[in-house]
Design an enzyme around this catalytic site. Structure first.
Site, PDB file in Angstrom:
ATOM      1  N   ARG A 139      42.848  48.184  32.974  1.00 25.43           N
ATOM      2  CA  ARG A 139      43.820  48.666  32.216  1.00 25.43           C
ATOM      3  C   ARG A 139      43.389  50.281  31.268  1.00 25.43           C
ATOM      4  O   ARG A 139      43.285  50.287  30.349  1.00 25.43           O
ATOM      5  CB  ARG A 139      43.621  47.737  30.827  1.00 25.43           C
ATOM      6  CG  ARG A 139      44.062  46.076  31.319  1.00 25.43           C
ATOM      7  CD  ARG A 139      45.529  46.063  31.169  1.00 25.43           C
ATOM      8  NE  ARG A 139      46.243  44.938  31.038  1.00 25.43           N
ATOM      9  CZ  ARG A 139      46.755  44.261  29.971  1.00 25.43           C
ATOM     10  NH1 ARG A 139      46.823  44.665  28.826  1.00 25.43           N
ATOM     11  NH2 ARG A 139      47.119  42.861  30.164  1.00 25.43           N
ATOM     12  N   ASP A 198      53.182  45.995  35.616  1.00 24.48           N
ATOM     13  CA  ASP A 198      52.569  44.905  34.907  1.00 24.48           C
ATOM     14  C   ASP A 198      52.815  43.775  35.899  1.00 24.48           C
ATOM     15  O   ASP A 198      53.666  43.876  36.657  1.00 24.48           O
ATOM     16  CB  ASP A 198      53.313  44.386  33.600  1.00 24.48           C
ATOM     17  CG  ASP A 198      52.536  43.233  32.907  1.00 24.48           C
ATOM     18  OD1 ASP A 198      51.594  43.709  32.194  1.00 24.48           O
ATOM     19  OD2 ASP A 198      52.666  42.220  32.757  1.00 24.48           O
ATOM     20  N   ARG A 248      54.760  55.726  24.967  1.00 28.16           N
ATOM     21  CA  ARG A 248      55.251  54.470  24.630  1.00 28.16           C
ATOM     22  C   ARG A 248      56.287  54.700  23.608  1.00 28.16           C
ATOM     23  O   ARG A 248      57.259  53.841  23.806  1.00 28.16           O
ATOM     24  CB  ARG A 248      54.253  53.519  24.229  1.00 28.16           C
ATOM     25  CG  ARG A 248      54.541  52.190  23.885  1.00 28.16           C
ATOM     26  CD  ARG A 248      54.769  51.235  24.815  1.00 28.16           C
ATOM     27  NE  ARG A 248      54.439  49.884  24.707  1.00 28.16           N
ATOM     28  CZ  ARG A 248      55.295  49.276  23.717  1.00 28.16           C
ATOM     29  NH1 ARG A 248      56.349  50.049  23.545  1.00 28.16           N
ATOM     30  NH2 ARG A 248      55.166  48.247  23.478  1.00 28.16           N
ATOM     31  N   ARG A 294      46.797  51.190  25.333  1.00 29.85           N
ATOM     32  CA  ARG A 294      46.861  51.238  23.864  1.00 29.85           C
ATOM     33  C   ARG A 294      45.729  52.172  23.423  1.00 29.85           C
ATOM     34  O   ARG A 294      45.755  52.504  22.062  1.00 29.85           O
ATOM     35  CB  ARG A 294      47.166  49.958  23.426  1.00 29.85           C
ATOM     36  CG  ARG A 294      48.637  49.480  23.830  1.00 29.85           C
ATOM     37  CD  ARG A 294      48.784  48.268  23.258  1.00 29.85           C
ATOM     38  NE  ARG A 294      47.827  47.383  24.017  1.00 29.85           N
ATOM     39  CZ  ARG A 294      47.771  45.901  24.220  1.00 29.85           C
ATOM     40  NH1 ARG A 294      48.490  45.346  23.352  1.00 29.85           N
ATOM     41  NH2 ARG A 294      47.002  45.569  25.141  1.00 29.85           N
ATOM     42  N   TYR A 349      52.676  32.462  33.504  1.00 29.16           N
ATOM     43  CA  TYR A 349      53.463  32.861  32.366  1.00 29.16           C
ATOM     44  C   TYR A 349      55.031  32.254  32.609  1.00 29.16           C
ATOM     45  O   TYR A 349      55.661  32.085  31.577  1.00 29.16           O
ATOM     46  CB  TYR A 349      53.350  34.207  32.669  1.00 29.16           C
ATOM     47  CG  TYR A 349      52.120  34.894  32.187  1.00 29.16           C
ATOM     48  CD1 TYR A 349      51.955  35.095  30.615  1.00 29.16           C
ATOM     49  CD2 TYR A 349      51.054  35.226  33.067  1.00 29.16           C
ATOM     50  CE1 TYR A 349      50.503  35.525  30.468  1.00 29.16           C
ATOM     51  CE2 TYR A 349      49.804  35.737  32.747  1.00 29.16           C
ATOM     52  CZ  TYR A 349      49.593  35.769  31.265  1.00 29.16           C
ATOM     53  OH  TYR A 349      48.302  36.209  30.869  1.00 29.16           O
TER      54      TYR A 349
HETATM   55  O1  CP3 Z   1      45.677  50.587  33.344  1.00 37.22           O
HETATM   56  C1  CP3 Z   1      46.323  49.777  33.944  1.00 37.22           C
HETATM   57  O2  CP3 Z   1      45.540  48.586  34.342  1.00 37.22           O
HETATM   58  C2  CP3 Z   1      47.779  49.423  33.531  1.00 37.22           C
HETATM   59  C3  CP3 Z   1      48.688  48.510  34.312  1.00 37.22           C
HETATM   60  C4  CP3 Z   1      48.504  47.032  33.849  1.00 37.22           C
HETATM   61  C5  CP3 Z   1      48.944  46.830  32.829  1.00 37.22           C
HETATM   62  N1  CP3 Z   1      48.988  45.027  32.759  1.00 37.22           N
HETATM   63  C6  CP3 Z   1      49.535  47.155  31.589  1.00 37.22           C
HETATM   64  C7  CP3 Z   1      49.969  46.391  30.222  1.00 37.22           C
HETATM   65  C8  CP3 Z   1      47.923  46.202  34.605  1.00 37.22           C
HETATM   66  C9  CP3 Z   1      46.972  46.208  36.001  1.00 37.22           C
HETATM   67  C10 CP3 Z   1      48.170  44.962  33.986  1.00 37.22           C
HETATM   68  C11 CP3 Z   1      47.720  43.449  34.462  1.00 37.22           C
HETATM   69  C12 CP3 Z   1      48.090  42.248  33.623  1.00 37.22           C
HETATM   70  N2  CP3 Z   1      49.225  42.132  32.941  1.00 37.22           N
HETATM   71  C13 CP3 Z   1      47.327  41.013  33.675  1.00 37.22           C
HETATM   72  C14 CP3 Z   1      46.247  40.988  34.515  1.00 37.22           C
HETATM   73  C15 CP3 Z   1      44.992  41.498  33.903  1.00 37.22           C
HETATM   74  C16 CP3 Z   1      44.252  40.764  32.836  1.00 37.22           C
HETATM   75  O3  CP3 Z   1      44.520  41.406  31.702  1.00 37.22           O
HETATM   76  O4  CP3 Z   1      44.346  39.584  32.792  1.00 37.22           O
HETATM   77  C17 CP3 Z   1      47.997  40.197  32.848  1.00 37.22           C
HETATM   78  C18 CP3 Z   1      47.447  38.800  32.795  1.00 37.22           C
HETATM   79  C19 CP3 Z   1      49.211  40.904  32.319  1.00 37.22           C
HETATM   80  C20 CP3 Z   1      50.196  40.218  31.491  1.00 37.22           C
HETATM   81  C21 CP3 Z   1      50.420  40.970  30.140  1.00 37.22           C
HETATM   82  N3  CP3 Z   1      50.724  42.423  30.022  1.00 37.22           N
HETATM   83  C22 CP3 Z   1      50.004  40.206  28.914  1.00 37.22           C
HETATM   84  C23 CP3 Z   1      49.410  38.901  28.624  1.00 37.22           C
HETATM   85  C24 CP3 Z   1      50.228  41.379  28.080  1.00 37.22           C
HETATM   86  C25 CP3 Z   1      50.359  41.103  26.508  1.00 37.22           C
HETATM   87  C26 CP3 Z   1      49.005  41.093  25.903  1.00 37.22           C
HETATM   88  C27 CP3 Z   1      48.493  42.765  25.805  1.00 37.22           C
HETATM   89  O5  CP3 Z   1      47.398  42.918  26.240  1.00 37.22           O
HETATM   90  O6  CP3 Z   1      49.147  43.301  25.276  1.00 37.22           O
HETATM   91  C28 CP3 Z   1      50.787  42.341  28.661  1.00 37.22           C
HETATM   92  C29 CP3 Z   1      51.187  43.875  28.221  1.00 37.22           C
HETATM   93  C30 CP3 Z   1      50.644  45.012  28.920  1.00 37.22           C
HETATM   94  N4  CP3 Z   1      50.654  45.310  30.098  1.00 37.22           N
HETATM   95  C31 CP3 Z   1      50.409  46.129  27.825  1.00 37.22           C
HETATM   96  C32 CP3 Z   1      50.000  47.585  29.084  1.00 37.22           C
HETATM   97  C33 CP3 Z   1      49.524  48.478  28.861  1.00 37.22           C
HETATM   98  C34 CP3 Z   1      50.487  46.495  26.649  1.00 37.22           C
HETATM   99  C35 CP3 Z   1      52.142  46.678  26.368  1.00 37.22           C
HETATM  100  C36 CP3 Z   1      52.298  47.497  24.957  1.00 37.22           C
HETATM  101  O7  CP3 Z   1      52.479  48.900  25.309  1.00 37.22           O
HETATM  102  O8  CP3 Z   1      52.681  47.089  23.995  1.00 37.22           O
END
Ligand code: CP3
Length: 338
Positions: A24, A74, A37, A28, A146
């Site tokens: 990640r 994502d 964003r 943010r 999910y």
């Molecule tokens: O640098 C990176 O790794 C960017 C790419 C990336 C994102 N999500 C961007 C993201 C990757 C590799 C992921 C993986 C992801 N997404 C996982 C597996 C890794 C882990 O954290 O366990 C999972 C379970 C998700 C599903 C997901 N996406 C959730 C549950 C959420 C909401 C919770 C949260 O952290 O906000 C997201 C949103 C998300 N994915 C954001 C980002 C940058 C935040 C969105 C925003 O900008 O509001």
């Protein structure tokens, strides 16, 4: 050919300092992420806008000089591509409409993610030559959690009940996710990624028989399919919090590398998974706190892995409250090692 240090461990090369990136790493905690964003309608729109997604992918590499970028997308783009409506509500996480397994449309799912391949091509053009690019997908079990729960879940009661009470229809769901993920990962490889990572964030909730059936088996199918067409692309598995099942996952799925969560003792990982590249293990909370504790942890992890193929990384994703200066400090500490 350009030398990409990130790929060294996968060739059995042990460098003086390990290559690094952070789970990640785009997101943010970076003010420049918010700037981009806020220009997009929502999070999924950002994922599907190649120009903006490419910019956000490049931001952390520009600032900190990681050895690898990870494409900004994502794991929930797969349910979206299968036709299940996905939205991200600010402060609440993902929301998915109730699932109807019979209406999921596996065919063509990979095609529908064309903007992600365009992002990959743009990122490759913008990255320094020596920086690797990683593509990814969620693993089928985690993506299915999910899809069935309708969002994030504390106990995963719904999906565990479904898998136990109606294994045939659950197997159909997993099959659709497997098929779409293979297509998606192959197209990412065709578009120019150097490696692939499979995120199994919810590996820690299943008893052994279910772990084998719903985590190891589907992952193995994906790994075998990618190997058949893209043999030279390393695959990293991330069975987060799999505990005592981690070594079986590593051996039986056939992944090249394992991303270790922060709960895994390094001494155990070395002995239990001697032939795998290992990656990860730094506690994201330590990265938030910083100070002497961060210095000590970075050095402890690097010392423990100094004589074997290793990629420095976190045990789970960077959290939004992480001070960017602490990530810069990690870069400095790693540089100081060689
Ligand atoms: O640098 C990176 O790794 C960017 C790419 C990336 C994102 N999500 C961007 C993201 C990757 C590799 C992921 C993986 C992801 N997404 C996982 C597996 C890794 C882990 O954290 O366990 C999972 C379970 C998700 C599903 C997901 N996406 C959730 C549950 C959420 C909401 C919770 C949260 O952290 O906000 C997201 C949103 C998300 N994915 C954001 C980002 C940058 C935040 C969105 C925003 O900008 O509001």
């Amino acid at each position: 050919m350009t030398h990409r240090p990130f790929l060294d461990p996968f060739k059995g090369i042990v460098a003086k300092r390990p290559p690094w990136w952070m789970l990640r790493q785009a997101g943010r905690y970076l003010p420049e992420y918010w700037e981009v964003r806020n220009r997009s309608k929502g999070f999924l729109d950002l994922c599907f806008s190649p120009e903006l997604a490419a910019e956000v992918t490049l931001q952390p590499v520009r600032r900190f000089g990681m050895d690898a970028a990870i494409v900004f997308s994502d794991i929930l783009v797969i349910p979206h591509a299968l036709g299940q409506k996905v939205s991200f509500v600010q402060g609440e996480g993902p929301k998915l409409e109730p699932i109807d397994v019979d209406r999921l449309e596996a065919r063509g799912a990979g095609e529908r993610l064309a903007p992600v391949y365009e992002t990959i091509r743009r990122v490759r053009l913008g990255l320094p030559n020596e920086t690797a690019l990683i593509g990814f997908a969620g693993s089928p079990w985690t993506v299915a959690t999910y899809m069935v729960e309708g969002g994030s879940s504390r106990d995963h009661a719904k999906i565990r009940h479904l898998a136990l009470s109606d294994p045939l229809s659950f197997a159909r769901l997993i099959d659709r996710v497997v098929t779409a993920s293979i297509d998606y990962l192959r197209r990412q490889a065709d578009s120019g990624v150097d490696a692939l990572q499979l995120f199994e964030s919810w590996a820690g909730v299943l008893p052994e028989p279910m772990f084998r059936q719903w985590i190891i088996e589907p992952t193995k199918r994906i790994v075998e399919a990618i190997r058949a067409t893209h043999a030279s692309v390393p695959i990293i598995g991330f069975p987060r919090a799999a505990g005592a099942m981690m070594a079986a996952y590593a051996e039986e799925t056939g992944v090249d590398a394992i991303n270790l969560d922060q709960m895994v003792p390094l001494g155990w990982a070395r002995t239990a998974m001697p032939t795998k590249v290992l990656q990860g293990n730094l506690d994201p909370a330590v990265l938030v706190v910083g100070g002497q504790m961060l210095d000590d942890e970075v050095n402890r992890i690097c010392d423990a892995m100094a004589d074997r193929p290793f990629v420095f990384n976190l045990g789970h994703g960077i959290v939004p409250e992480t001070p960017p200066a602490h990530v810069a400090r990690v870069a400095e500490l790693l540089k100081a090692r060689g």
